[in-house]
Design a protein around this motif. Structure first.
Motif, mmCIF file in Angstrom:
data_model
loop_
_atom_site.group_PDB
_atom_site.id
_atom_site.type_symbol
_atom_site.label_atom_id
_atom_site.label_comp_id
_atom_site.label_asym_id
_atom_site.label_seq_id
_atom_site.Cartn_x
_atom_site.Cartn_y
_atom_site.Cartn_z
ATOM 1 N N ASP A 7 -101.951 -6.301 -13.271
ATOM 2 C CA ASP A 7 -102.297 -8.131 -13.626
ATOM 3 C C ASP A 7 -101.816 -9.119 -13.228
ATOM 4 O O ASP A 7 -102.085 -10.154 -13.886
ATOM 5 C CB ASP A 7 -101.599 -8.362 -15.271
ATOM 6 N N PHE A 8 -102.906 -9.239 -12.170
ATOM 7 C CA PHE A 8 -102.061 -10.594 -11.286
ATOM 8 C C PHE A 8 -103.116 -11.030 -11.330
ATOM 9 O O PHE A 8 -104.839 -10.423 -11.138
ATOM 10 C CB PHE A 8 -102.292 -9.923 -8.946
ATOM 11 N N LEU A 9 -103.461 -12.360 -11.691
ATOM 12 C CA LEU A 9 -104.455 -13.700 -11.616
ATOM 13 C C LEU A 9 -104.011 -14.341 -10.783
ATOM 14 O O LEU A 9 -103.151 -15.358 -10.702
ATOM 15 C CB LEU A 9 -104.428 -13.949 -12.854
ATOM 16 N N GLU A 10 -104.552 -14.280 -9.224
ATOM 17 C CA GLU A 10 -104.398 -15.724 -8.255
ATOM 18 C C GLU A 10 -104.697 -17.021 -8.661
ATOM 19 O O GLU A 10 -105.848 -16.639 -8.898
ATOM 20 C CB GLU A 10 -105.648 -15.004 -7.117
ATOM 21 N N VAL A 11 -104.581 -18.087 -8.232
ATOM 22 C CA VAL A 11 -104.440 -19.571 -8.300
ATOM 23 C C VAL A 11 -104.599 -19.613 -7.395
ATOM 24 O O VAL A 11 -103.997 -19.860 -6.186
ATOM 25 C CB VAL A 11 -103.136 -19.868 -8.926
ATOM 26 N N HIS A 12 -105.292 -20.820 -6.949
ATOM 27 C CA HIS A 12 -105.512 -21.722 -6.015
ATOM 28 C C HIS A 12 -105.609 -23.074 -5.681
ATOM 29 O O HIS A 12 -105.739 -23.522 -6.531
ATOM 30 C CB HIS A 12 -107.488 -21.059 -6.032
ATOM 31 N N GLY A 13 -105.595 -23.419 -4.696
ATOM 32 C CA GLY A 13 -105.452 -24.991 -3.679
ATOM 33 C C GLY A 13 -104.588 -25.524 -4.358
ATOM 34 O O GLY A 13 -103.592 -25.153 -5.050
ATOM 35 N N ASP A 14 -103.524 -27.329 -4.012
ATOM 36 C CA ASP A 14 -102.662 -27.315 -3.715
ATOM 37 C C ASP A 14 -103.175 -28.279 -5.073
ATOM 38 O O ASP A 14 -101.896 -29.341 -4.922
ATOM 39 C CB ASP A 14 -101.960 -27.972 -2.426
ATOM 40 N N ARG A 15 -103.827 -29.397 -5.664
ATOM 41 C CA ARG A 15 -104.902 -30.092 -6.369
ATOM 42 C C ARG A 15 -103.962 -31.548 -6.000
ATOM 43 O O ARG A 15 -104.257 -32.352 -6.150
ATOM 44 C CB ARG A 15 -103.287 -29.950 -7.406
ATOM 45 N N LEU A 16 -104.037 -31.523 -3.868
ATOM 46 C CA LEU A 16 -104.320 -32.356 -2.922
ATOM 47 C C LEU A 16 -104.960 -32.411 -2.384
ATOM 48 O O LEU A 16 -106.076 -33.590 -2.124
ATOM 49 C CB LEU A 16 -103.037 -32.342 -2.547
ATOM 50 N N PHE A 17 -105.918 -30.969 -1.318
ATOM 51 C CA PHE A 17 -106.458 -31.188 0.056
ATOM 52 C C PHE A 17 -107.162 -30.283 -0.540
ATOM 53 O O PHE A 17 -108.563 -30.538 -0.391
ATOM 54 C CB PHE A 17 -105.919 -31.463 0.730
ATOM 55 N N ALA A 18 -106.836 -28.969 -0.150
ATOM 56 C CA ALA A 18 -107.498 -28.127 -0.236
ATOM 57 C C ALA A 18 -107.879 -26.504 -0.732
ATOM 58 O O ALA A 18 -105.602 -26.947 -1.420
ATOM 59 C CB ALA A 18 -108.202 -27.857 1.282
ATOM 60 N N ASP A 19 -107.746 -25.374 -0.444
ATOM 61 C CA ASP A 19 -107.018 -24.182 -1.011
ATOM 62 C C ASP A 19 -106.714 -23.531 0.418
ATOM 63 O O ASP A 19 -107.784 -23.066 1.119
ATOM 64 C CB ASP A 19 -107.919 -23.361 -1.988
ATOM 65 N N ASP A 20 -105.623 -23.275 0.782
ATOM 66 C CA ASP A 20 -105.066 -22.727 2.209
ATOM 67 C C ASP A 20 -105.391 -21.524 2.001
ATOM 68 O O ASP A 20 -103.733 -20.971 1.436
ATOM 69 C CB ASP A 20 -103.316 -22.921 2.613
ATOM 70 N N LEU A 21 -105.928 -20.276 2.722
ATOM 71 C CA LEU A 21 -105.973 -19.217 2.266
ATOM 72 C C LEU A 21 -104.583 -18.555 3.102
ATOM 73 O O LEU A 21 -104.482 -16.975 2.948
ATOM 74 C CB LEU A 21 -107.320 -18.773 3.151
ATOM 75 N N ALA A 22 -103.945 -18.609 4.110
ATOM 76 C CA ALA A 22 -103.739 -18.318 4.761
ATOM 77 C C ALA A 22 -101.266 -18.228 3.863
ATOM 78 O O ALA A 22 -100.809 -17.175 3.771
ATOM 79 C CB ALA A 22 -102.896 -19.304 5.979
ATOM 80 N N ILE A 23 -101.870 -18.804 2.108
ATOM 81 C CA ILE A 23 -101.211 -17.971 1.303
ATOM 82 C C ILE A 23 -102.091 -17.725 -0.069
ATOM 83 O O ILE A 23 -102.330 -18.573 -0.313
ATOM 84 C CB ILE A 23 -99.898 -19.654 1.172
ATOM 85 N N VAL A 24 -101.672 -16.876 -0.486
ATOM 86 C CA VAL A 24 -101.829 -16.710 -1.878
ATOM 87 C C VAL A 24 -101.285 -16.446 -2.620
ATOM 88 O O VAL A 24 -99.967 -16.385 -2.697
ATOM 89 C CB VAL A 24 -102.507 -15.487 -1.570
ATOM 90 N N GLY A 25 -101.149 -16.372 -3.728
ATOM 91 C CA GLY A 25 -99.848 -16.549 -4.991
ATOM 92 C C GLY A 25 -100.619 -16.333 -6.230
ATOM 93 O O GLY A 25 -101.811 -16.948 -6.720
ATOM 94 N N GLY A 26 -100.352 -16.311 -7.423
ATOM 95 C CA GLY A 26 -100.516 -16.143 -8.861
ATOM 96 C C GLY A 26 -99.689 -15.789 -9.629
ATOM 97 O O GLY A 26 -98.341 -15.471 -8.884
#
Length: 341
Positions: free
Chosen positions: A81-100
């Motif tokens: 049930d992995f749900l990925e979350v994107h972005g830092d709510r400040l600048f951009a979504d860095d694809l070098a870090i994944v998480g959720g």
């Protein structure tokens, strides 16, 4: 053997001989069973000898293997049930870090990891797994959410280091890493970190402040990459193998130093040889440590994390009479009292 390394060539050559003998026997109708069995036994013996005596430099090359499983590979096989979350709510979504958000044996957790690319195009998009500040801030955003909703945090470490370019420095690279270190030290939920490939420099440490730090058998973990160390010490990055031998960066070294709590075994030849087997070993280790940590109160978890890092390392004090170094002593486990500024 797909993607073989130079030190694996004897194994590859022997495997080719075995396969060739099998094909020849089938084509000519000749029974080579005894000879094939003898070669198979020799192959098993050579494989055991080779992978049980790997040098630090050879482990470094395995940790960097282009086919080695990435954070997303393990997230998709270890968790559900992995749900990925994107972005830092400040600048951009860095694809070098994944998480959720995900579930481990039905338990909700937050999972975060460095993410290398699978090919050249993907590597460029993900900056070869080297995050910008927005990547670390995305990770922090997820960890703060996990702390708020009392979800355990699991991180996968696999980077040569934070992105070293001007764009990262202009956006506050060092501050982003330092903030992660500080905040991770204060969260009242279990934090388990797993070094799955190369853990390099501050880019690794920004996801590495956990109650438990685990390492795959052929992973490496260091304050600077062997290439960087070689560039500084010998002005020659090609001497990375020599630096790796001297830096004590293997899982066994770090277990002996008390920096990691457990070494997770890998299949012969490395994690890329059998993703399912490796994922199952990681899952078992995570579940064991999570059960232990989940029994602790929030304040106890913070104190446990503090004690873990406080006890790392030794120091020497000068003798009172002659300036000679005294015997090494363990770092005091109690905080040192200081006068207010």
């Amino acid at each position: 053997m797909a993607g073989e390394l130079s030190f694996e060539k004897p194994l590859s050559e022997l495997r080719n001989k075995i396969d060739e003998l099998k094909r020849f026997g089938q084509e000519k109708g000749i029974d080579f069973t005894d000879e094939i069995n003898r070669l198979e036994q020799r192959y098993a013996q050579l494989e055991q000898e080779l992978y049980s005596e790997l040098t630090p430099a050879q482990k470094m090359h395995l940790a960097r293997h282009h086919q080695r499983p990435t954070s997303l590979d393990f997230i998709q096989t270890v968790f559900t049930d992995f749900l990925e979350v994107h972005g830092d709510r400040l600048f951009a979504d860095d694809l070098a870090i994944v998480g959720g958000l995900a579930k481990l044996n039905g338990i909700p957790v937050t999972v975060i990891g460095h993410q290398r690319g699978k090919d050249t195009k993907d590597n460029i998009a993900r900056f070869f797994g080297s995050p910008h500040p927005e990547g670390f801030r995305k990770a922090l955003r997820l960890m703060q959410q996990a702390d708020k909703f009392k979800r355990p945090i699991i991180t996968f470490i696999d980077t040569k280091g934070a992105y070293p370019g001007n764009t990262a420095e202009e956006r506050g690279q060092s501050e982003a890493i330092a903030r992660n270190l500080r905040e991770m030290a204060t969260f009242g939920v279990p934090i388990i970190c797993v070094v799955i490939g190369e853990g390099g420099s501050g880019g690794a440490l920004a996801l590495g402040v956990g109650n438990r730090v685990l390492m795959l058998e052929n992973a490496i973990y260091s304050v600077i990459s062997p290439n960087g160390a070689a560039s500084i010490l010998w002005k020659d990055a090609s001497k990375a193998d020599q630096a790796a031998e001297a830096m004590k960066i293997t899982a066994k070294d770090l277990k002996d130093f008390g920096i990691v709590e457990e070494i997770i075994p890998e299949p012969h030849g490395g994690a890329h040889r059998n993703l399912e087997q490796q994922a199952e070993a990681i899952k078992d280790a995570l579940w064991r440590h999570l059960q232990e940590l989940s029994a602790m109160a929030p304040d106890t978890l913070v104190e446990d994390r503090y004690r873990k890092f406080r006890k790392i390392g030794i120091y020497a004090s000068a003798a009172a009479s002659g300036g000679e170094s005294g015997a090494d002593e363990e770092l005091p486990t109690e905080p040192i009292e200081t006068a207010p500024l």
